[in-house]
Write a protein that holds these residues in place. Sequence first.
Motif, short mmCIF file in Angstrom:
data_model
loop_
_atom_site.label_atom_id
_atom_site.label_comp_id
_atom_site.label_asym_id
_atom_site.label_seq_id
_atom_site.Cartn_x
_atom_site.Cartn_y
_atom_site.Cartn_z
N ALA A 80 0.80 -1.21 0.00
CA ALA A 80 0.00 0.00 0.00
C ALA A 80 0.84 1.27 0.00
O ALA A 80 0.33 2.35 -0.25
CB ALA A 80 -0.93 0.01 1.21
N VAL A 81 2.12 1.15 0.27
CA VAL A 81 3.01 2.30 0.29
C VAL A 81 3.48 2.58 -1.14
O VAL A 81 4.03 1.69 -1.79
CB VAL A 81 4.22 2.04 1.21
CG1 VAL A 81 5.17 3.22 1.20
CG2 VAL A 81 3.76 1.75 2.61
N PRO A 82 3.28 3.80 -1.62
CA PRO A 82 3.75 4.09 -2.97
C PRO A 82 5.27 4.14 -3.03
O PRO A 82 5.91 4.69 -2.14
CB PRO A 82 3.12 5.45 -3.29
CG PRO A 82 2.84 6.06 -1.97
CD PRO A 82 2.59 4.93 -1.02
N ARG A 83 5.83 3.54 -4.03
CA ARG A 83 7.28 3.52 -4.26
C ARG A 83 8.03 2.98 -3.04
O ARG A 83 8.98 3.59 -2.55
CB ARG A 83 7.78 4.91 -4.62
CG ARG A 83 7.15 5.41 -5.90
CD ARG A 83 7.93 6.44 -6.57
NE ARG A 83 9.34 6.07 -6.55
CZ ARG A 83 10.21 6.54 -7.39
NH1 ARG A 83 9.83 7.36 -8.30
NH2 ARG A 83 11.47 6.22 -7.31
N SER A 84 7.62 1.83 -2.57
CA SER A 84 8.30 1.24 -1.42
C SER A 84 9.72 0.79 -1.77
O SER A 84 10.56 0.66 -0.89
CB SER A 84 7.51 0.05 -0.88
OG SER A 84 7.41 -0.96 -1.86
N ASP A 85 10.00 0.57 -3.04
CA ASP A 85 11.36 0.19 -3.44
C ASP A 85 12.34 1.33 -3.20
O ASP A 85 13.52 1.10 -2.99
CB ASP A 85 11.38 -0.24 -4.91
CG ASP A 85 10.90 0.86 -5.85
OD1 ASP A 85 10.05 1.68 -5.42
OD2 ASP A 85 11.37 0.89 -7.00
N LEU A 86 11.84 2.58 -3.19
CA LEU A 86 12.71 3.72 -2.93
C LEU A 86 13.26 3.66 -1.51
O LEU A 86 14.43 3.98 -1.27
CB LEU A 86 11.93 5.02 -3.15
CG LEU A 86 12.69 6.31 -2.92
CD1 LEU A 86 13.83 6.43 -3.93
CD2 LEU A 86 11.77 7.49 -3.01
N PHE A 87 12.43 3.23 -0.56
CA PHE A 87 12.89 3.10 0.83
C PHE A 87 14.04 2.11 0.93
O PHE A 87 15.04 2.37 1.60
CB PHE A 87 11.73 2.66 1.73
CG PHE A 87 12.16 2.27 3.10
CD1 PHE A 87 12.53 3.23 4.03
CD2 PHE A 87 12.22 0.94 3.47
CE1 PHE A 87 12.94 2.86 5.29
CE2 PHE A 87 12.62 0.57 4.73
CZ PHE A 87 12.98 1.53 5.64
N TYR A 88 13.89 0.97 0.27
CA TYR A 88 14.94 -0.05 0.34
C TYR A 88 16.21 0.42 -0.37
O TYR A 88 17.31 0.12 0.06
CB TYR A 88 14.44 -1.37 -0.25
CG TYR A 88 13.39 -2.01 0.62
CD1 TYR A 88 13.73 -2.55 1.85
CD2 TYR A 88 12.06 -2.05 0.23
CE1 TYR A 88 12.78 -3.13 2.66
CE2 TYR A 88 11.11 -2.63 1.04
CZ TYR A 88 11.47 -3.16 2.25
OH TYR A 88 10.53 -3.72 3.05
N THR A 89 16.07 1.17 -1.46
CA THR A 89 17.23 1.71 -2.15
C THR A 89 17.97 2.70 -1.26
O THR A 89 19.21 2.67 -1.16
CB THR A 89 16.80 2.40 -3.46
OG1 THR A 89 16.08 1.46 -4.26
CG2 THR A 89 18.00 2.92 -4.23
N LEU A 90 17.23 3.59 -0.59
CA LEU A 90 17.87 4.56 0.32
C LEU A 90 18.50 3.86 1.52
O LEU A 90 19.59 4.25 1.97
CB LEU A 90 16.84 5.58 0.79
CG LEU A 90 16.35 6.57 -0.27
CD1 LEU A 90 15.24 7.43 0.30
CD2 LEU A 90 17.49 7.43 -0.76
N ALA A 91 17.86 2.84 2.03
CA ALA A 91 18.43 2.10 3.17
C ALA A 91 19.72 1.39 2.77
O ALA A 91 20.70 1.38 3.51
CB ALA A 91 17.42 1.10 3.70
N ASN A 92 19.74 0.80 1.57
CA ASN A 92 20.96 0.13 1.11
C ASN A 92 22.08 1.14 0.85
O ASN A 92 23.25 0.85 1.11
CB ASN A 92 20.67 -0.69 -0.14
CG ASN A 92 19.92 -1.95 0.18
OD1 ASN A 92 20.03 -2.48 1.28
ND2 ASN A 92 19.14 -2.44 -0.78
N ALA A 93 21.73 2.31 0.34
CA ALA A 93 22.74 3.35 0.11
C ALA A 93 23.32 3.83 1.43
O ALA A 93 24.54 4.02 1.57
CB ALA A 93 22.13 4.51 -0.66
N ALA A 94 22.46 4.03 2.43
CA ALA A 94 22.95 4.44 3.75
C ALA A 94 23.82 3.36 4.38
O ALA A 94 24.84 3.66 5.02
CB ALA A 94 21.77 4.77 4.66
N LEU A 95 23.45 2.10 4.18
CA LEU A 95 24.26 1.00 4.70
C LEU A 95 25.63 1.00 4.04
O LEU A 95 26.66 0.86 4.71
CB LEU A 95 23.56 -0.33 4.44
CG LEU A 95 24.36 -1.59 4.77
CD1 LEU A 95 24.60 -1.69 6.25
CD2 LEU A 95 23.64 -2.82 4.26
#
Length: 120
Positions: free
Chosen positions: A44-59
């Motif tokens: 239900a979250v729009p563009r949830s893949d963006l969250f995972y991309t940002l989390a991987n970049a921060a990691l």
Amino acid sequence: MVLHWMAAALTVRVSDVSALLAAPEPTPSGSGFDFDRINPDPAAVPRSDLFYTLANAALFLGVVSAVAGLAAGAIAFGVGPIFGAHIISDRGKSMMWKAGLVAIVIGSTTTIISFLLTEI
């Protein structure tokens, strides 16, 4: 006289006077909030893949900075006594400690977040 008549009439009609005088119990209205219907829905979250991309970049940036801090601390720890600057050696040792702790925190954060997202 009227009061005596009401008391006599109530005594005859109501067998348990204490039930008449007791405070009324609240009846549930049935319109309470249903907490069983709340559950996270990643779809239900729009563009949830963006969250995972940002989390991987921060990691990635966190791990790179932790390794760089560990390398800089090792250099300072090794070079400090050569030039007679023991305080730099001590700061290099504490820098290595801090970089190691940062690496542990960064690595465990993604594990904790993924655990919470799958278990909740």
